[in-house]
Design an enzyme around this catalytic site. Structure first.
Site, mmCIF file in Angstrom:
data_model
loop_
_atom_site.group_PDB
_atom_site.id
_atom_site.type_symbol
_atom_site.label_atom_id
_atom_site.label_comp_id
_atom_site.label_asym_id
_atom_site.label_seq_id
_atom_site.Cartn_x
_atom_site.Cartn_y
_atom_site.Cartn_z
ATOM 1 N N ARG A 14 0.875 -1.196 0.000
ATOM 2 C CA ARG A 14 0.000 0.000 0.000
ATOM 3 C C ARG A 14 0.904 1.236 0.000
ATOM 4 N NH1 ARG A 14 -0.748 4.872 2.337
ATOM 5 N NH2 ARG A 14 -0.516 4.000 4.437
ATOM 6 N N GLU A 15 1.450 1.582 1.179
ATOM 7 C CA GLU A 15 2.385 2.726 1.212
ATOM 8 C C GLU A 15 3.507 2.492 0.186
ATOM 9 O OE1 GLU A 15 2.527 5.629 3.565
ATOM 10 O OE2 GLU A 15 3.888 6.193 1.956
ATOM 11 N N HIS A 74 -6.398 -0.260 2.860
ATOM 12 C CA HIS A 74 -6.347 1.117 3.343
ATOM 13 C C HIS A 74 -7.253 1.939 2.447
ATOM 14 C CE1 HIS A 74 -4.286 5.085 3.857
ATOM 15 N NE2 HIS A 74 -4.055 4.631 5.070
ATOM 16 N N ARG A 134 -9.570 0.268 11.802
ATOM 17 C CA ARG A 134 -8.691 1.245 12.447
ATOM 18 C C ARG A 134 -8.995 2.603 11.851
ATOM 19 N NH1 ARG A 134 -3.504 3.305 9.822
ATOM 20 N NH2 ARG A 134 -5.263 4.235 8.763
ATOM 21 N N SER A 136 -7.451 6.468 11.559
ATOM 22 C CA SER A 136 -6.215 7.214 11.771
ATOM 23 C C SER A 136 -6.388 8.705 11.482
ATOM 24 C CB SER A 136 -5.142 6.631 10.829
ATOM 25 O OG SER A 136 -3.937 7.336 10.960
ATOM 26 N N THR A 168 2.634 11.984 8.742
ATOM 27 C CA THR A 168 2.486 11.929 7.288
ATOM 28 C C THR A 168 3.641 12.588 6.547
ATOM 29 O OG1 THR A 168 0.126 11.931 7.659
ATOM 30 C CG2 THR A 168 0.857 12.562 5.441
ATOM 31 N N HIS A 195 2.364 5.286 12.300
ATOM 32 C CA HIS A 195 2.831 5.277 10.902
ATOM 33 C C HIS A 195 3.706 6.506 10.717
ATOM 34 C CE1 HIS A 195 2.053 4.819 6.428
ATOM 35 N NE2 HIS A 195 2.315 6.116 6.465
ATOM 36 N N HIS A 197 6.698 8.680 8.589
ATOM 37 C CA HIS A 197 7.507 8.899 7.368
ATOM 38 C C HIS A 197 8.933 9.289 7.736
ATOM 39 C CE1 HIS A 197 4.936 8.346 3.824
ATOM 40 N NE2 HIS A 197 4.000 8.301 4.760
ATOM 41 N N HIS A 291 39.272 -2.255 14.727
ATOM 42 C CA HIS A 291 37.966 -2.928 14.764
ATOM 43 C C HIS A 291 38.131 -4.430 14.539
ATOM 44 C CE1 HIS A 291 35.089 0.623 14.389
ATOM 45 N NE2 HIS A 291 36.286 1.146 14.506
HETATM 46 C C1 HCA Z 1 -1.484 8.307 2.556
HETATM 47 C C2 HCA Z 1 -1.388 8.804 3.926
HETATM 48 C C3 HCA Z 1 -0.705 7.962 4.956
HETATM 49 C C4 HCA Z 1 -1.739 7.248 5.817
HETATM 50 C C5 HCA Z 1 -1.252 6.679 7.097
HETATM 51 C C6 HCA Z 1 -2.316 6.075 7.971
HETATM 52 C C7 HCA Z 1 0.103 8.968 5.824
HETATM 53 O O1 HCA Z 1 -0.501 8.450 1.820
HETATM 54 O O2 HCA Z 1 -2.501 7.777 2.166
HETATM 55 O O3 HCA Z 1 -3.380 5.707 7.460
HETATM 56 O O4 HCA Z 1 -2.059 5.949 9.173
HETATM 57 O O5 HCA Z 1 1.302 8.911 5.800
HETATM 58 O O6 HCA Z 1 -0.542 9.790 6.437
HETATM 59 O O7 HCA Z 1 0.173 7.007 4.392
HETATM 60 CU CU CU Z 2 2.189 7.298 4.757
#
Ligand code: HCA
Ligand code: CU
Length: 377
Positions: A14-15, A74, A134, A136, A168, A195, A197, A291
């Site tokens: 997905r991501e 998602h 879930r 978010s 995000t 989640h 980045h 080392h």
């Molecule tokens: C996206 C956003 C997401 C969702 C993360 C989540 C983000 O690209 O669709 O659902 O927790 O980074 O906010 O990946």
């Molecule tokens: Cu993301």
């Protein structure tokens, strides 16, 4: 601090599909699912069936493959989208709404009351279908804390399995993540997913901070692929948790991690990044004399992770100008040679002299040692 609980939600499909270089075929997705499943991730998150006809077919194919991991998808936070996910047979749905001003203005333009109202309808709908849900908050770290805590509280009252906290844009620091998770932990009764980045290089550190503060589920992707420069990598999370709370990673087939990373890299037509924790080509390679010397005596001197646990070997480089006598002695012994200290010192000096012009291959070093003490002969 230790990590009490951790479930891995792998979002490579997905991501990871949002990574500029990713364009997986159905077969490639099924191969990745099989490898993730063998490794033992707890959940596999797939692209929304609303994204494209192929995405919907791929979600169905993933469900039909019946992995041990739970298959999530998602989607946008709407009844229509989650219905497609349920119809495709997903075990659960991860939905989201942006809560920061900047994203609310640029994306859905709804008030937070509307967000709560829609979220609750979607949560009840999925729960009554007997699947996982879930909710978010997207861009949580640029949202107003009191406002999103109110969202989490209200949403939790509708009975989701988890709430998610998304960094995000990769802006959060570990301390901010800890504070946020502590605040959300106090506000909700359900599980918490994080989640993060990697725009500022903190994704793995932030995942650890989230777990230590009470998050229960972490999103990863293989190699960390995702939008822009991605999210926390699976190998990074495993390395990080493997040192802090080794018992939390025992259930995974750690020895399969290198081939999992290599498989996804090959699918993408890239290499495994040299600096990837555990799986980077030189993650267990020692070079400088000091080392190598210490590692030969005790690997723990310069290794916090054990290569054997990951099906890997350590390497000690010998054909370079930084090489030390101990590495050469060890190499000579492994060749069955019985050189005295003086000979070892002289051979080391000669290797350094030669390597000043060009690094020597191991075979060249071996050759030189085998012919020592008359290398010119
Ligand atoms: C996206 C956003 C997401 C969702 C993360 C989540 C983000 O690209 O669709 O659902 O927790 O980074 O906010 O990946
Ligand atoms: Cu993301």
């Amino acid at each position: 601090m230790t990590v009490e609980r951790m479930a891995i939600i792998d979002s490579t499909l997905r991501e990871g599909e949002q990574f500029a270089g990713a364009d997986f075929t159905t077969d490639q997705k099924l191969e990745i699912i099989a490898a993730l499943d063998e490794f033992g991730v707890d959940y596999i998150e797939m692209t929304s069936p609303a994204a494209s006809p192929q995405s919907e077919a791929d979600l169905r194919a993933a469900v039909a493959a019946r992995p041990r991991a739970r298959v999530l998808t998602h989607t946008r936070c709407s009844i229509e989208d989650v219905d497609r996910a349920l119809a495709a047979g997903a075990d659960g749905v991860n939905v989201l709404f942006a809560t920061s001003d900047v994203l609310r203005r640029a994306s859905h333009r709804r008030s937070l009351d509307e967000v709560i109202d829609i979220a609750c309808r979607v949560i009840s709908h999925v729960r009554s279908a007997g699947r996982e849900i879930r909710f978010s908050c997207e861009d949580a770290f640029r949202s107003d804390l009191e406002e999103i805590l109110a969202v989490y509280r209200a949403v939790d009252a509708c009975g989701p399995n988890r709430v998610g906290i998304a960094d995000t844009v990769g802006i959060a620091t570990p301390r901010e993540v800890e504070e946020m998770v502590v605040a959300v932990r106090a506000a909700v009764g359900c599980d918490i997913e994080f989640h993060g980045h990697n725009d500022t290089g903190c994704a793995v550190a932030n995942a650890l901070a989230a777990l230590e503060a009470g998050a229960t589920h972490i999103d990863t992707t293989v190699l960390g692929i995702g939008e822009r420069n991605g999210i926390a990598s699976l190998s990074g999370l495993i390395a990080r948790i493997g040192t802090v709370s080794p018992e939390r990673v025992e259930s995974y087939r750690l020895d399969l991690l290198p081939q999992l990373d290599a498989q996804v890299a090959a699918t993408l037509g890239i290499g495994v990044p040299f600096n990837a924790p555990i799986t980077g080509a030189f993650a267990f390679t020692h070079k400088a004399g000091m080392h190598s010397n210490a590692v030969l005596r005790d690997p723990r001197s310069y290794e916090v992770l054990q290569p054997e646990r990951y099906g890997l070997d350590r390497q000690i480089l010998i054909g370079h100008r930084l090489v030390g006598r101990n590495a050469i002695r060890d190499r000579a012994a492994s060749l069955g040679l019985d050189l005295d200290e003086e000979q070892i010192a002289a051979a080391t000096a000669e290797i350094k002299r030669l390597a000043d012009s060009a690094t020597l291959a191991d075979e060249q070093v071996d050759d030189l040692l085998l012919r020592w003490p008359s290398p010119a002969a």
